[in-house]
Motif scaffolding. Structure first.
Motif, PDB file in Angstrom:
ATOM      1  N   LEU A   9       0.855  -1.055  -0.110  1.00 15.07           N
ATOM      2  CA  LEU A   9      -0.129  -0.220  -0.080  1.00 15.07           C
ATOM      3  C   LEU A   9       0.906   1.174   0.189  1.00 15.07           C
ATOM      4  O   LEU A   9       0.416   2.538  -0.068  1.00 15.07           O
ATOM      5  CB  LEU A   9      -0.837   0.031   1.156  1.00 15.07           C
ATOM      6  CG  LEU A   9      -2.109  -1.155   1.395  1.00 15.07           C
ATOM      7  CD1 LEU A   9      -2.784  -1.122   2.662  1.00 15.07           C
ATOM      8  CD2 LEU A   9      -3.027  -0.955   0.262  1.00 15.07           C
ATOM      9  N   PRO A  12       2.235   4.829  -4.490  1.00 10.01           N
ATOM     10  CA  PRO A  12       1.013   5.658  -4.792  1.00 10.01           C
ATOM     11  C   PRO A  12       0.093   4.868  -5.528  1.00 10.01           C
ATOM     12  O   PRO A  12      -1.235   4.688  -5.608  1.00 10.01           O
ATOM     13  CB  PRO A  12       1.635   6.677  -5.605  1.00 10.01           C
ATOM     14  CG  PRO A  12       2.978   6.955  -5.057  1.00 10.01           C
ATOM     15  CD  PRO A  12       3.542   5.405  -4.801  1.00 10.01           C
ATOM     16  N   LEU A  15      -1.954   2.083  -4.171  1.00 11.75           N
ATOM     17  CA  LEU A  15      -2.961   2.604  -3.568  1.00 11.75           C
ATOM     18  C   LEU A  15      -3.981   2.807  -4.356  1.00 11.75           C
ATOM     19  O   LEU A  15      -5.538   2.569  -3.778  1.00 11.75           O
ATOM     20  CB  LEU A  15      -2.541   3.709  -2.406  1.00 11.75           C
ATOM     21  CG  LEU A  15      -3.459   4.226  -1.440  1.00 11.75           C
ATOM     22  CD1 LEU A  15      -4.109   3.048  -0.433  1.00 11.75           C
ATOM     23  CD2 LEU A  15      -2.876   5.380  -0.511  1.00 11.75           C
ATOM     24  N   VAL A  18      -5.886  -0.077  -5.531  1.00 12.42           N
ATOM     25  CA  VAL A  18      -6.964  -0.686  -4.270  1.00 12.42           C
ATOM     26  C   VAL A  18      -8.361   0.080  -4.162  1.00 12.42           C
ATOM     27  O   VAL A  18      -9.269  -0.334  -4.137  1.00 12.42           O
ATOM     28  CB  VAL A  18      -6.064  -0.746  -2.950  1.00 12.42           C
ATOM     29  CG1 VAL A  18      -7.087  -0.861  -1.918  1.00 12.42           C
ATOM     30  CG2 VAL A  18      -5.036  -1.761  -3.024  1.00 12.42           C
ATOM     31  N   GLU A  19      -7.848   1.319  -4.001  1.00 15.23           N
ATOM     32  CA  GLU A  19      -9.028   2.365  -4.109  1.00 15.23           C
ATOM     33  C   GLU A  19     -10.094   2.254  -5.106  1.00 15.23           C
ATOM     34  O   GLU A  19     -11.373   2.287  -4.856  1.00 15.23           O
ATOM     35  CB  GLU A  19      -8.765   3.886  -3.901  1.00 15.23           C
ATOM     36  CG  GLU A  19      -7.655   4.198  -2.740  1.00 15.23           C
ATOM     37  CD  GLU A  19      -8.085   4.863  -1.638  1.00 15.23           C
ATOM     38  OE1 GLU A  19      -9.277   4.445  -1.374  1.00 15.23           O
ATOM     39  OE2 GLU A  19      -7.373   5.614  -1.004  1.00 15.23           O
ATOM     40  N   ARG A  22     -12.495  -0.718  -4.910  1.00 18.88           N
ATOM     41  CA  ARG A  22     -13.545  -0.837  -4.171  1.00 18.88           C
ATOM     42  C   ARG A  22     -14.931  -0.940  -4.993  1.00 18.88           C
ATOM     43  O   ARG A  22     -15.963  -1.451  -4.296  1.00 18.88           O
ATOM     44  CB  ARG A  22     -13.550   0.426  -3.092  1.00 18.88           C
ATOM     45  CG  ARG A  22     -12.947   0.060  -1.903  1.00 18.88           C
ATOM     46  CD  ARG A  22     -13.001   1.169  -1.083  1.00 18.88           C
ATOM     47  NE  ARG A  22     -12.793   2.376  -1.558  1.00 18.88           N
ATOM     48  CZ  ARG A  22     -12.641   3.589  -0.860  1.00 18.88           C
ATOM     49  NH1 ARG A  22     -12.867   3.644   0.516  1.00 18.88           N
ATOM     50  NH2 ARG A  22     -11.936   4.592  -1.532  1.00 18.88           N
ATOM     51  N   GLY A  23     -14.841  -0.360  -6.228  1.00 19.90           N
ATOM     52  CA  GLY A  23     -16.063  -0.225  -6.850  1.00 19.90           C
ATOM     53  C   GLY A  23     -16.340  -1.533  -7.667  1.00 19.90           C
ATOM     54  O   GLY A  23     -17.556  -1.736  -8.099  1.00 19.90           O
ATOM     55  N   HIS A  58      -9.522 -13.720 -11.310  1.00 22.05           N
ATOM     56  CA  HIS A  58     -10.419 -14.580 -11.832  1.00 22.05           C
ATOM     57  C   HIS A  58     -10.338 -14.527 -13.440  1.00 22.05           C
ATOM     58  O   HIS A  58     -10.533 -13.634 -13.880  1.00 22.05           O
ATOM     59  CB  HIS A  58     -11.824 -14.243 -11.472  1.00 22.05           C
ATOM     60  CG  HIS A  58     -12.871 -15.228 -11.946  1.00 22.05           C
ATOM     61  ND1 HIS A  58     -13.597 -14.653 -13.094  1.00 22.05           N
ATOM     62  CD2 HIS A  58     -13.325 -16.552 -11.845  1.00 22.05           C
ATOM     63  CE1 HIS A  58     -14.571 -15.788 -13.634  1.00 22.05           C
ATOM     64  NE2 HIS A  58     -14.432 -16.871 -12.841  1.00 22.05           N
ATOM     65  N   ARG A  67      -9.762  -8.357  -8.106  1.00 24.02           N
ATOM     66  CA  ARG A  67     -10.683  -7.961  -7.019  1.00 24.02           C
ATOM     67  C   ARG A  67     -10.159  -7.872  -5.835  1.00 24.02           C
ATOM     68  O   ARG A  67      -9.224  -8.662  -5.412  1.00 24.02           O
ATOM     69  CB  ARG A  67     -12.138  -8.798  -7.039  1.00 24.02           C
ATOM     70  CG  ARG A  67     -11.890 -10.008  -6.457  1.00 24.02           C
ATOM     71  CD  ARG A  67     -13.169 -10.738  -6.442  1.00 24.02           C
ATOM     72  NE  ARG A  67     -12.915 -12.264  -5.876  1.00 24.02           N
ATOM     73  CZ  ARG A  67     -13.990 -13.137  -5.957  1.00 24.02           C
ATOM     74  NH1 ARG A  67     -15.130 -12.613  -6.088  1.00 24.02           N
ATOM     75  NH2 ARG A  67     -13.731 -14.261  -5.549  1.00 24.02           N
ATOM     76  N   LEU A  68     -10.578  -7.075  -4.965  1.00 25.98           N
ATOM     77  CA  LEU A  68      -9.945  -7.080  -3.634  1.00 25.98           C
ATOM     78  C   LEU A  68     -10.501  -8.193  -2.777  1.00 25.98           C
ATOM     79  O   LEU A  68     -11.469  -8.840  -2.858  1.00 25.98           O
ATOM     80  CB  LEU A  68     -10.595  -5.674  -3.144  1.00 25.98           C
ATOM     81  CG  LEU A  68     -10.228  -4.424  -3.227  1.00 25.98           C
ATOM     82  CD1 LEU A  68     -10.779  -3.291  -2.303  1.00 25.98           C
ATOM     83  CD2 LEU A  68      -8.750  -4.476  -3.008  1.00 25.98           C
ATOM     84  N   ARG A  69      -9.554  -8.374  -1.988  1.00 24.04           N
ATOM     85  CA  ARG A  69      -9.635  -9.551  -0.856  1.00 24.04           C
ATOM     86  C   ARG A  69      -9.979  -8.818   0.481  1.00 24.04           C
ATOM     87  O   ARG A  69      -9.069  -7.997   0.974  1.00 24.04           O
ATOM     88  CB  ARG A  69      -8.677 -10.575  -0.675  1.00 24.04           C
ATOM     89  CG  ARG A  69      -8.380 -11.495  -1.969  1.00 24.04           C
ATOM     90  CD  ARG A  69      -7.218 -12.549  -1.802  1.00 24.04           C
ATOM     91  NE  ARG A  69      -7.839 -13.261  -0.615  1.00 24.04           N
ATOM     92  CZ  ARG A  69      -6.804 -13.502   0.335  1.00 24.04           C
ATOM     93  NH1 ARG A  69      -5.978 -12.781   0.442  1.00 24.04           N
ATOM     94  NH2 ARG A  69      -7.210 -14.252   1.223  1.00 24.04           N
ATOM     95  N   PRO A  70     -11.150  -9.161   1.308  1.00 24.31           N
ATOM     96  CA  PRO A  70     -11.122  -8.566   2.566  1.00 24.31           C
ATOM     97  C   PRO A  70     -10.204  -8.778   3.495  1.00 24.31           C
ATOM     98  O   PRO A  70     -10.231  -8.065   4.581  1.00 24.31           O
ATOM     99  CB  PRO A  70     -12.821  -9.095   2.959  1.00 24.31           C
ATOM    100  CG  PRO A  70     -12.912 -10.296   2.052  1.00 24.31           C
ATOM    101  CD  PRO A  70     -12.212 -10.194   0.995  1.00 24.31           C
ATOM    102  N   PHE A  73      -7.749  -6.350   4.902  1.00 21.59           N
ATOM    103  CA  PHE A  73      -8.477  -5.258   5.707  1.00 21.59           C
ATOM    104  C   PHE A  73      -9.092  -5.579   7.157  1.00 21.59           C
ATOM    105  O   PHE A  73      -8.811  -4.962   8.099  1.00 21.59           O
ATOM    106  CB  PHE A  73      -9.386  -4.762   4.891  1.00 21.59           C
ATOM    107  CG  PHE A  73      -9.050  -4.279   3.678  1.00 21.59           C
ATOM    108  CD1 PHE A  73      -8.487  -2.987   3.420  1.00 21.59           C
ATOM    109  CD2 PHE A  73      -8.931  -5.064   2.362  1.00 21.59           C
ATOM    110  CE1 PHE A  73      -8.226  -2.407   2.079  1.00 21.59           C
ATOM    111  CE2 PHE A  73      -8.513  -4.211   1.235  1.00 21.59           C
ATOM    112  CZ  PHE A  73      -8.156  -3.184   1.018  1.00 21.59           C
ATOM    113  N   ARG A  74      -9.197  -6.920   7.287  1.00 25.73           N
ATOM    114  CA  ARG A  74      -9.713  -7.340   8.459  1.00 25.73           C
ATOM    115  C   ARG A  74      -8.638  -7.479   9.561  1.00 25.73           C
ATOM    116  O   ARG A  74      -8.688  -6.950  10.665  1.00 25.73           O
ATOM    117  CB  ARG A  74     -10.533  -8.779   8.234  1.00 25.73           C
ATOM    118  CG  ARG A  74     -11.729  -8.643   7.759  1.00 25.73           C
ATOM    119  CD  ARG A  74     -12.756  -9.869   8.240  1.00 25.73           C
ATOM    120  NE  ARG A  74     -13.860  -9.360   7.228  1.00 25.73           N
ATOM    121  CZ  ARG A  74     -14.413 -10.399   6.303  1.00 25.73           C
ATOM    122  NH1 ARG A  74     -13.493 -11.260   5.917  1.00 25.73           N
ATOM    123  NH2 ARG A  74     -15.498 -10.051   5.763  1.00 25.73           N
TER     124      ARG A  74
END
Lengths: 118, 118
Positions: A9, A12, A15, A18-19, A22-23, A58, A67-70, A73-74
DNA sequence: TTAAAATATTCCTTGACGGGAATATTCTTT
DNA sequence: AAAGAATATTCCCGTCAAGGAATATTTTAA
């Protein structure tokens, strides 16, 4: 806490990726387009995000959907939890120090410029 | 989100310093001792943490007491907030996909190995 | 005033990282 | 089979960051 998460992260463009993700999942080309990156750089950054576990892929025919993996973040969230306890102590200490400062009896010698008269 | 925060935490020794400072303010020498760092490197890392706003210093005569600042952690926490909403959507999507998978009527063509017979 | 302690800074070298350009790979379409 | 699209990989280069060693700076102690 996983260092790889922070390193990933810290860049630049990564990051931004990643942002952006989110969409919802996006293709390499879409990411490159929206961030004005060249395709190879997009691929490289995605590879690093992949190895850090921040995204997964995928394969869909020619294209690859990232795609993001959760999980990371957890994990970050749990790491922050161990700092929330610390924050509370920090606030308590601050309150305590303000109480001390409100008592003008004992003189402290830090912060004091220099007041001996030679 | 501040990139500097991530870069600062991306370095192993600096992350260790931060974890160490949770126990309370420490002096450069103490930090160097406990982490088996040489004093100059400790100073350098602390300078970077300082510039990233992760710590502050309180000069006490010869020594300098470094301590954690809560603000960057709060900021990180708020940044994570914007991902919690996303996580929820993610979970909902997963549930939806499982429902789709439970319905054996429509055939999908991704993920399918290859089942044409020559 | 001099010595010693604690810390900061500088210089040097090395390794990792990111971008550019070219090329390889894989899949689709015709 | 051939061409084209989407993506990954490689090579090269410039930059930057980190550690080591030496030195400067500030403050205390003698």
């Amino acid at each position: 806490m996983e260092l790889k998460t922070f390193s990933a992260l810290a860049e630049p463009n990564r990051l931004l990726i990643v942002e952006l993700l989110r969409g919802g999942p996006l293709t390499v080309g879409e990411i490159a387009d929206r961030l004005n990156l060249r395709q190879p750089q997009a691929s490289k950054h995605l590879k690093i995000l992949l190895e850090a576990g921040l995204v997964d892929v995928h394969a869909d025919a020619n294209r690859r959907n990232y795609r993001l993996r959760p999980e990371p973040f957890r994990e970050l969230d749990e790491w922050l939890n161990s700092y929330r306890l610390w924050e509370e102590r920090f606030d308590q200490l601050n309150r305590y120090l303000q109480i001390l400062q409100a008592q003008p009896n004992s003189r402290r010698n830090n912060d004091v410029e220099d007041d001996r008269q030679s």
